[in-house]
Design a protein around this motif. Sequence first.
Motif, PDB file in Angstrom:
ATOM      1  N   PRO A 159     110.445  81.464  13.652  1.00  0.00           N
ATOM      2  CA  PRO A 159     109.071  81.597  14.155  1.00  0.00           C
ATOM      3  C   PRO A 159     108.895  82.983  14.781  1.00  0.00           C
ATOM      4  N   GLU A 160     107.694  83.467  14.774  1.00  0.00           N
ATOM      5  CA  GLU A 160     107.416  84.842  15.189  1.00  0.00           C
ATOM      6  C   GLU A 160     107.978  85.201  16.569  1.00  0.00           C
ATOM      7  N   GLY A 161     107.743  84.366  17.554  1.00  0.00           N
ATOM      8  CA  GLY A 161     108.236  84.657  18.903  1.00  0.00           C
ATOM      9  C   GLY A 161     109.748  84.744  18.960  1.00  0.00           C
ATOM     10  N   TYR A 162     110.421  83.825  18.308  1.00  0.00           N
ATOM     11  CA  TYR A 162     111.889  83.838  18.267  1.00  0.00           C
ATOM     12  C   TYR A 162     112.379  85.101  17.583  1.00  0.00           C
ATOM     13  N   ARG A 163     111.739  85.424  16.440  1.00  0.00           N
ATOM     14  CA  ARG A 163     112.147  86.582  15.648  1.00  0.00           C
ATOM     15  C   ARG A 163     112.000  87.873  16.447  1.00  0.00           C
ATOM     16  N   LEU A 164     110.890  88.010  17.159  1.00  0.00           N
ATOM     17  CA  LEU A 164     110.672  89.223  17.939  1.00  0.00           C
ATOM     18  C   LEU A 164     111.733  89.378  19.033  1.00  0.00           C
ATOM     19  N   VAL A 165     111.957  88.320  19.786  1.00  0.00           N
ATOM     20  CA  VAL A 165     112.941  88.390  20.870  1.00  0.00           C
ATOM     21  C   VAL A 165     114.337  88.644  20.304  1.00  0.00           C
ATOM     22  N   PHE A 166     114.697  87.942  19.240  1.00  0.00           N
ATOM     23  CA  PHE A 166     116.015  88.129  18.625  1.00  0.00           C
ATOM     24  C   PHE A 166     116.201  89.577  18.171  1.00  0.00           C
ATOM     25  N   ASN A 167     115.221  90.111  17.457  1.00  0.00           N
ATOM     26  CA  ASN A 167     115.317  91.494  16.979  1.00  0.00           C
ATOM     27  C   ASN A 167     115.432  92.483  18.131  1.00  0.00           C
TER      28      ASN A 167
END
Length: 179
Positions: A125-133
Amino acid sequence: MLSEEKIIEGCKKRKSDAQQALYDQYSGKMFVLCLRYAKHKAEAEDILQEGFIKVFDKVNTFRGEGSFEGWIRRIMVHTAIKYYHKSSRKNEAIGWESLPDSPMRPEVYGQLDAEQILDVIQELPEGYRLVFNLYALEGYKHKEIADMLEIGESTSRSQLTKARSMLQKLIEKMYTLVI
């Protein structure tokens, strides 16, 4: 082929051949970076285009401290974050039921190539992806991530934990399909 210094100087003078050389030299790497933040290829292309417009507009601010590629990379990351802020899908929620129950078998990691890893990251999901990156790949601290994404530090930590767990589940699922 123009040297990096000549490309920078040409871009500062808004010479189209220098701008094309800069784009040719860095667009591939920056597109991969944009793909990590985007939901799909078309969105990554938009982020890349917007990012290069900013690079060309702000090239006069590059002071030669640090690498030019790193400077471009920061612009692309910030462009991706601004793109995220413009979207209305900021508050995605994934239930705990989608997280893995058991740790991943170590042999799974050796079976993945870079493209497969990118594909799995894009499924987050977008929020997870942003934080992970931002945390795992760009090296930002939770405080910095919280400020950039306008979320709490605890939310950043929580989203990173959930992203890692979800990645683990997705990779495990991919691995079992390959066997």
